[in-house]
Enzyme design. Structure first.
Site, mmCIF file in Angstrom:
data_model
loop_
_atom_site.group_PDB
_atom_site.id
_atom_site.type_symbol
_atom_site.label_atom_id
_atom_site.label_comp_id
_atom_site.label_asym_id
_atom_site.label_seq_id
_atom_site.Cartn_x
_atom_site.Cartn_y
_atom_site.Cartn_z
ATOM 1 N N ARG A 67 1.053 -1.192 0.040
ATOM 2 C CA ARG A 67 0.126 -0.006 -0.037
ATOM 3 C C ARG A 67 0.848 1.269 0.006
ATOM 4 O O ARG A 67 1.532 1.382 0.887
ATOM 5 C CB ARG A 67 -0.786 0.007 1.300
ATOM 6 C CG ARG A 67 -1.813 -1.291 1.299
ATOM 7 C CD ARG A 67 -2.644 -1.173 2.486
ATOM 8 N NE ARG A 67 -3.694 -2.476 2.687
ATOM 9 C CZ ARG A 67 -4.554 -2.758 1.952
ATOM 10 N NH1 ARG A 67 -5.015 -2.245 0.873
ATOM 11 N NH2 ARG A 67 -5.186 -3.807 2.454
ATOM 12 N N GLY A 97 -7.482 -3.135 -6.008
ATOM 13 C CA GLY A 97 -8.847 -2.759 -5.505
ATOM 14 C C GLY A 97 -8.930 -1.063 -5.475
ATOM 15 O O GLY A 97 -8.281 -0.306 -6.185
ATOM 16 N N ILE A 122 -11.002 -8.845 -2.057
ATOM 17 C CA ILE A 122 -12.025 -9.425 -1.259
ATOM 18 C C ILE A 122 -13.065 -8.674 -0.867
ATOM 19 O O ILE A 122 -14.234 -9.328 -0.221
ATOM 20 C CB ILE A 122 -11.368 -10.298 -0.255
ATOM 21 C CG1 ILE A 122 -10.814 -9.474 1.042
ATOM 22 C CG2 ILE A 122 -10.253 -11.239 -0.694
ATOM 23 C CD1 ILE A 122 -10.728 -10.068 2.263
ATOM 24 N N ASP A 123 -13.109 -7.219 -0.949
ATOM 25 C CA ASP A 123 -14.162 -6.459 -0.527
ATOM 26 C C ASP A 123 -15.294 -6.226 -1.397
ATOM 27 O O ASP A 123 -16.366 -5.888 -1.117
ATOM 28 C CB ASP A 123 -13.625 -4.804 -0.305
ATOM 29 C CG ASP A 123 -12.620 -5.210 0.798
ATOM 30 O OD1 ASP A 123 -12.379 -5.973 1.675
ATOM 31 O OD2 ASP A 123 -11.715 -3.962 0.841
ATOM 32 N N ARG A 150 -19.233 -23.684 13.743
ATOM 33 C CA ARG A 150 -20.751 -24.108 14.008
ATOM 34 C C ARG A 150 -20.638 -25.482 15.030
ATOM 35 O O ARG A 150 -21.670 -25.424 15.816
ATOM 36 C CB ARG A 150 -21.410 -24.221 12.692
ATOM 37 C CG ARG A 150 -22.793 -24.882 12.761
ATOM 38 C CD ARG A 150 -23.764 -23.862 13.214
ATOM 39 N NE ARG A 150 -24.167 -23.094 12.208
ATOM 40 C CZ ARG A 150 -25.214 -21.925 12.311
ATOM 41 N NH1 ARG A 150 -25.551 -21.761 13.365
ATOM 42 N NH2 ARG A 150 -25.414 -21.229 11.436
ATOM 43 N N GLY A 166 -14.068 -6.715 4.874
ATOM 44 C CA GLY A 166 -14.658 -5.778 4.017
ATOM 45 C C GLY A 166 -14.556 -4.461 4.088
ATOM 46 O O GLY A 166 -15.277 -3.548 3.452
ATOM 47 N N ARG A 239 -18.683 -16.087 22.215
ATOM 48 C CA ARG A 239 -17.393 -15.997 22.002
ATOM 49 C C ARG A 239 -17.413 -15.133 20.864
ATOM 50 O O ARG A 239 -18.379 -15.156 19.943
ATOM 51 C CB ARG A 239 -16.946 -17.458 21.822
ATOM 52 C CG ARG A 239 -16.930 -18.051 22.812
ATOM 53 C CD ARG A 239 -15.636 -17.906 23.753
ATOM 54 N NE ARG A 239 -15.529 -19.010 24.763
ATOM 55 C CZ ARG A 239 -16.289 -19.153 26.012
ATOM 56 N NH1 ARG A 239 -17.213 -18.131 26.540
ATOM 57 N NH2 ARG A 239 -15.936 -20.060 27.023
ATOM 58 N N ARG A 248 -7.859 -13.492 3.299
ATOM 59 C CA ARG A 248 -7.257 -13.073 1.921
ATOM 60 C C ARG A 248 -6.186 -14.218 1.204
ATOM 61 O O ARG A 248 -5.897 -13.957 0.215
ATOM 62 C CB ARG A 248 -6.152 -11.894 2.246
ATOM 63 C CG ARG A 248 -6.921 -10.683 2.765
ATOM 64 C CD ARG A 248 -6.698 -9.456 1.798
ATOM 65 N NE ARG A 248 -5.314 -9.123 2.103
ATOM 66 C CZ ARG A 248 -4.896 -8.032 2.839
ATOM 67 N NH1 ARG A 248 -5.718 -7.429 3.547
ATOM 68 N NH2 ARG A 248 -3.670 -7.823 2.720
HETATM 69 O O1 F6P Z 1 -9.155 -4.394 1.284
HETATM 70 C C1 F6P Z 1 -8.871 -5.613 1.370
HETATM 71 C C2 F6P Z 1 -8.788 -5.780 3.222
HETATM 72 O O2 F6P Z 1 -8.457 -7.209 3.489
HETATM 73 C C3 F6P Z 1 -10.003 -5.147 3.847
HETATM 74 O O3 F6P Z 1 -11.069 -6.347 4.089
HETATM 75 C C4 F6P Z 1 -9.339 -4.988 5.047
HETATM 76 O O4 F6P Z 1 -10.022 -4.077 5.756
HETATM 77 C C5 F6P Z 1 -8.080 -4.511 4.894
HETATM 78 O O5 F6P Z 1 -7.666 -5.036 3.574
HETATM 79 C C6 F6P Z 1 -6.714 -4.891 6.035
HETATM 80 O O6 F6P Z 1 -5.746 -4.426 5.276
HETATM 81 P P1 F6P Z 1 -4.180 -4.783 5.780
HETATM 82 O O7 F6P Z 1 -3.986 -6.275 5.337
HETATM 83 O O8 F6P Z 1 -3.414 -3.749 5.215
HETATM 84 O O9 F6P Z 1 -4.183 -4.552 7.163
#
Ligand code: F6P
Length: 315
Positions: A67, A97, A122-123, A150, A166, A239, A248
């Site tokens: 990032r 993304g 994945i979002d 479950r 998400g 819990r 991911r």
């Molecule tokens: O955008 C994908 C994602 O896995 C989100 O669902 C999550 O909020 C974020 O990235 C987590 O980011 P990182 O891996 O940088 O902590």
């Protein structure tokens, strides 16, 4: 080409498709490593058809990702633009993304180099596409984990709050919740306070259901606090399970791989057709070009009918 932002299962299949489709069309393909960080550092590798052998089934991204906040600054965009020009890049494919595509739009404005985005997250939060590469895999990964949870919920007559990823959206939680047969699904898009959750849990307990799964999107709020509040208000054994980054990783499903193969090939078609700022979308089963800015800036609503279906099926 670069894979950027959070990794998503199927990114490797997309890389393979871009490379092999590009070379088949007579193009030279290079891959920047570590996402935008690699572009900024000028780190690229030549990619041949054989360089992407044996990766279609692997999660993550062999090009690596990151990032890169620098892409939010003019200085960063200028530097990235210079690197692309130095390397004689005529078109850039970005696999990633929302944040990655916003940077790609800005990079296009600064460099004038055409960009095509392949949605891999994945979002599933990009407008103009029914789904994204990796989403189906993440849904299945989370389902697999919840099926196991479950067993314990039923055996111990417990309530489990399961937090799924998400970011600030509930696409993942909604599909996971429906597939898992969750008693309650909490998503940021639909208001549901703790009082209502407790009321529903106690009502179904009275009717004889002694265990429950609550699938909660991370964007709803502090899951530890919500778990504590439910425990204190109901007196049930509650819990918390946070699925985290297992969602991911892992081998992409057939659907994620196929989508990646189709979108990778489409990205090359779009570049050759002269598209300048485009995302490969899928709508009703067809791959279509979508304006990249529209994809990032338009709010994609969740399907409230699906939510209603989930509530109905849980009773
Ligand atoms: O955008 C994908 C994602 O896995 C989100 O669902 C999550 O909020 C974020 O990235 C987590 O980011 P990182 O891996 O940088 O902590």
């Amino acid at each position: 080409m670069a894979t950027t932002g959070g990794d998503a299962p199927g990114m490797n299949a997309a890389v393979r498709s871009v490379v092999r489709s590009g070379i088949s069309m007579g193009l030279k393909v290079i891959g920047f490593t570590r996402g935008y960080a690699g572009i900024l550092a000028g780190e690229s590798i030549p990619l041949e058809k054989r360089s992407v052998g044996g990766i279609i089934h692997e999660g993550g991204t062999f090009l690596k990702t990151s990032r890169a906040d620098e892409m939010r600054s003019e200085e960063g965009l200028r530097r990235a633009s210079e690197v692309l020009k130095d390397k004689s890049v005529d078109g850039l494919v970005v696999i990633g993304g929302n944040g990655s595509f916003r940077a790609a739009c800005d990079l296009y404005e600064v460099s004038g180099i055409p960009v095509v985005g392949i949605p891999a997250t994945i979002d599933n939060d990009l407008a103009g596409t029914d789904t994204t590469i990796g989403f189906d895999t993440a849904v299945n990964t989370a389902l697999d984990a919840i099926d196991k949870i479950r067993d314990t919920a039923t055996s111990h007559e417990r309530v489990f709050v399961v937090e799924v990823m998400g970011r600030d959206r509930g696409f993942l939680a909604l599909e996971v919740g429906i597939g898992a047969g969750a008693e309650i699904i909490l998503v940021p898009e639909i208001e549901c306070d703790v009082g209502e959750v407790c009321g529903r849990l106690m009502e179904s307990h009275r009717k004889g259901k002694k265990s429950a799964i609550i699938v909660m999107a991370e964007g709803v709020g502090d899951c530890a606090e919500i778990t504590r509040a439910i425990r204190e208000s109901t007196g049930f054994e509650v819990r918390l399970a946070r699925l985290g980054h297992i969602q991911r990783g892992g081998r992409p499903t057939a659907y994620s791989r196929l989508l990646a193969c189709r979108m990778g090939a489409a990205s090359i078609d779009y570049l050759l057709a002269g598209e300048r700022k485009t995302m490969t979308g899928i709508q009703g089963g067809r791959i279509v070009p979508v304006d990249l800015e529209y994809a990032t800036e338009t709010y994609k609503p969740i399907d409230e009918n699906l939510y209603r279906l989930a509530v109905m099926l849980a009773t």
